[in-house]
Every structure is written in C-alpha cells, then in structure tokens.
Design a protein around this motif. Structure first.
Motif, PDB file in Angstrom:
ATOM      1  N   LEU A  52       3.741  -2.268  -5.816  1.00  0.00           N
ATOM      2  CA  LEU A  52       5.030  -1.580  -5.780  1.00  0.00           C
ATOM      3  C   LEU A  52       5.305  -1.053  -7.182  1.00  0.00           C
ATOM      4  CD1 LEU A  52       7.428  -0.961  -3.888  1.00  0.00           C
ATOM      5  CD2 LEU A  52       8.495  -3.067  -4.706  1.00  0.00           C
ATOM      6  N   PRO A  53       5.034   0.229  -7.434  1.00  0.00           N
ATOM      7  CA  PRO A  53       5.136   0.746  -8.805  1.00  0.00           C
ATOM      8  C   PRO A  53       6.579   0.786  -9.302  1.00  0.00           C
ATOM      9  CG  PRO A  53       4.706   2.530  -7.272  1.00  0.00           C
ATOM     10  CD  PRO A  53       4.617   1.268  -6.477  1.00  0.00           C
ATOM     11  N   ALA A  54       6.776   0.345 -10.505  1.00  0.00           N
ATOM     12  CA  ALA A  54       8.102   0.391 -11.113  1.00  0.00           C
ATOM     13  C   ALA A  54       8.355   1.782 -11.675  1.00  0.00           C
ATOM     14  CB  ALA A  54       8.203  -0.663 -12.213  1.00  0.00           C
ATOM     15  N   ASP A  55       9.615   2.178 -11.727  1.00  0.00           N
ATOM     16  CA  ASP A  55       9.972   3.471 -12.296  1.00  0.00           C
ATOM     17  C   ASP A  55       9.523   3.554 -13.747  1.00  0.00           C
ATOM     18  OD1 ASP A  55      11.147   4.195  -9.922  1.00  0.00           O
ATOM     19  OD2 ASP A  55      13.170   3.631 -10.545  1.00  0.00           O
ATOM     20  N   LEU A 100       0.840  -1.184   0.000  1.00  0.00           N
ATOM     21  CA  LEU A 100       0.000   0.000   0.000  1.00  0.00           C
ATOM     22  C   LEU A 100       0.879   1.238   0.000  1.00  0.00           C
ATOM     23  CD1 LEU A 100      -2.930   1.321   0.592  1.00  0.00           C
ATOM     24  CD2 LEU A 100      -2.155   1.352   2.962  1.00  0.00           C
ATOM     25  N   PHE A 101       0.477   2.264  -0.738  1.00  0.00           N
ATOM     26  CA  PHE A 101       1.188   3.546  -0.673  1.00  0.00           C
ATOM     27  C   PHE A 101       0.185   4.684  -0.720  1.00  0.00           C
ATOM     28  CE2 PHE A 101       0.958   2.525  -5.207  1.00  0.00           C
ATOM     29  CZ  PHE A 101       0.549   3.722  -5.787  1.00  0.00           C
ATOM     30  N   HIS A 105      13.962  -6.622  -1.667  1.00  0.00           N
ATOM     31  CA  HIS A 105      12.554  -6.238  -1.717  1.00  0.00           C
ATOM     32  C   HIS A 105      12.264  -5.122  -2.721  1.00  0.00           C
ATOM     33  CE1 HIS A 105      12.541  -8.627   1.921  1.00  0.00           C
ATOM     34  NE2 HIS A 105      11.237  -8.574   1.943  1.00  0.00           N
ATOM     35  N   GLY A 106      13.259  -4.767  -3.538  1.00  0.00           N
ATOM     36  CA  GLY A 106      13.023  -3.805  -4.600  1.00  0.00           C
ATOM     37  C   GLY A 106      12.747  -2.389  -4.135  1.00  0.00           C
ATOM     38  N   VAL A 107      13.321  -2.002  -2.994  1.00  0.00           N
ATOM     39  CA  VAL A 107      13.064  -0.677  -2.419  1.00  0.00           C
ATOM     40  C   VAL A 107      14.374   0.099  -2.311  1.00  0.00           C
ATOM     41  CG1 VAL A 107      12.331   0.570  -0.342  1.00  0.00           C
ATOM     42  CG2 VAL A 107      11.034  -1.427  -1.127  1.00  0.00           C
TER      43      VAL A 107
END
Length: 291
Positions: A19-22, A4-5, A268-270
């Motif tokens: 988790l939105p990608a660039d 969630l964001f 975790h791709g962050v």
C-alpha cells in the motif's frame, strides 16, 4: 498485509505490491501478458522480474486502475447486496438480502474520477462498502482472491419511493480503490465520510462496516449468488459490494450535482474521493430521431 495494485506508467501496464504511501517512490513490475487474475485464483506466485522504480516526483505520471479489471468491460460484473447491515434490520428483513447489478466493468471508477448518475435521480447517496473480488475459473467455479473498498453510489430516493425499483436505483457508477487486499474479508472497518459542495464542507459522518456488521452470514449469501449458472462465465471477474452502514441520506443530507464525496476507510489506510455528476438527461429531455 499483502496488497496488489495495477497501474499505467509511460503508456505501459504494471503492477505492484504493498500500500504505497503518498509522496514515496513506487516499485513496479511490468505486467506484459501476465494473467494476474488467473494466477491469484490458482494461488500461484506472482512474477517479480524487471522491476521499475518510479521516483516520488513522477508519481503524478502513474494512473491507478481498478484491481484486476479486464480489458473488455463485458468480462467483469459489478453488483452487490442491499440492506445487509445489522443497523438496517427490521421486522421486514428478508431471509436473503436483495442482490443488484450495477453494470459491467466500465461502471467502475477510481479515486479522482467522476461518478455518473441519471439527471432524473430522486435522492443520491454514498455507500461506503467492502468490495469482494472473485475470479471465475475455466471450471466455472468463482474463487475469492481478495477485497477492496468502494462507494456504491445509489439513488436511494427512487428505491424509497418504489421498493420495486431497486434495480434502477443502483444503475449509477461505482467507485473502487485500486488496492486489492490479498486476505480474508475484514471483520471490522471504520471510517468517515466528507461531502463538499462548491469547495465548502457540506456534510460529514462516520461509518462502520465489515463482516461483523452484517446481519447475514457472508458465506451463505455469496454461495446463494453463485448458485446461478448465468453468472459463471469462465474468466469473469466479479466485484461484489456487501452493503453499507447508514449514509448521508439517513443523516438528512441531500446530494447535488457536483458534490465531492470522500470516503476515508481509516482502519485500513484507504481514501476514495469522487465528484458526483449528472451525466444523462431526464426522460422528458430525450430527443427522438426525426423529431
């Protein structure tokens, strides 16, 4: 992996899932008067109506927020535990780790914002950490709703100089990524740190964190914390930093004003990137009224 964001777009508040990608479009849901923290604490479904699509070329107009951060800073408490990891265990390790308070909700910064620290800091260091998020219900029971990732900027030099000054050492801003992972705390997290000075690489290193890296049982230390009624105001959101692996300080590096610290939680791709800024005068520089 549910994430969630929350964000602001064209002066309105929204939330989204995933988790939105660039470089990809965003799908946002108007927040309106929705109590996201309350819904998550109750295990209720989130609304999914009136969605807005933000094209990739307008992503720059979206400002992400710390997850579930209340509008009033006093309704959030930011703190955590120190020296929790197995790599820091020694003969003097206490039965229960030290807890510290970093401040209220206004000490949280997202990626791209500056992290403020006193000019009198002795030796600052980054601390790449898992951040647990709890929401206190009307019955004064804190309920875990998810986890994120953060940087607990710390004046480790002050703590090393005087062990009783942990509370002062922690009074720096804390960075937190905007993504709230709606699941159990992660067992294993890996990543690396990059520090730049004047645009040039100055230090880099790897880190490992997560519940398997802890010397303490997570449930035990959290239950011990929330045994204190003073923390349990209804509606309060708690951001609990659970400790860090070795940092740049342990690698012999000394951070300076203006250094840019990037934490890449690779597993975790962050990614979280902030500039450290001395934002308050040294005690000797203070000017009293009438002087």
């Amino acid at each position: 992996m549910n994430v969630l964001f929350e964000c602001t777009y064209r002066n309105d508040r929204y939330f989204g899932l995933g988790l939105p990608a660039d470089g990809e479009p965003l799908r946002l849901v108007p927040r309106g008067g929705v109590d996201l923290a309350g819904l998550l604490a109750e295990g209720a479904a989130l609304p999914d109506a009136g969605t807005v699509a933000v094209p990739a070329h307008e992503r720059h107009s979206v400002s992400f927020r710390p997850p579930l951060l209340p509008d009033s800073p006093g309704d959030a408490m930011v703190g955590g535990f120190m020296q929790t990891h197995n790599v820091k265990v020694d003969a003097e390790t206490p039965a229960q780790p030290n807890w510290f308070l970093k401040g209220l909700g206004d000490v949280l910064r997202t990626s791209g914002e500056e992290l403020r620290a006193p000019a009198s800091s002795v030796a600052l260091t980054e601390e790449a950490e898992v951040v647990l998020v709890y929401v206190t219900g009307d019955d004064r029971t804190p309920r875990y709703v998810g986890y994120g990732f953060g940087n607990d900027l710390t004046d480790i030099g002050r703590f090393r100089r005087h062990r009783g000054h942990l509370s002062y050492a922690k009074l720096c801003d804390a960075a937190v990524a905007p993504w709230l992972f709606l699941g159990e705390p992660p067992c294993h997290v890996t990543g690396h740190v990059r520090i730049e000075r004047d645009g040039e690489p100055a230090w880099h290193g790897d880190f490992t964190t997560g519940t398997k890296a802890l010397h303490y049982g997570l449930d035990d230390i959290v239950q011990g914390l929330f045994a204190f009624d003073a923390l349990l105001a209804p509606g309060r959101v708690h951001y609990v930093y659970i400790g860090a692996d070795r940092s740049s300080f342990h690698g012999g590096f000394r951070m300076a004003d203006g250094d840019r610290v990037t934490l890449d939680f690779t597993s975790h791709g962050v990614t979280l990137s902030n500039t450290v800024r001395y934002a308050s005068p040294a005690p000797g520089d203070a000017v009293c009224e009438g002087s």
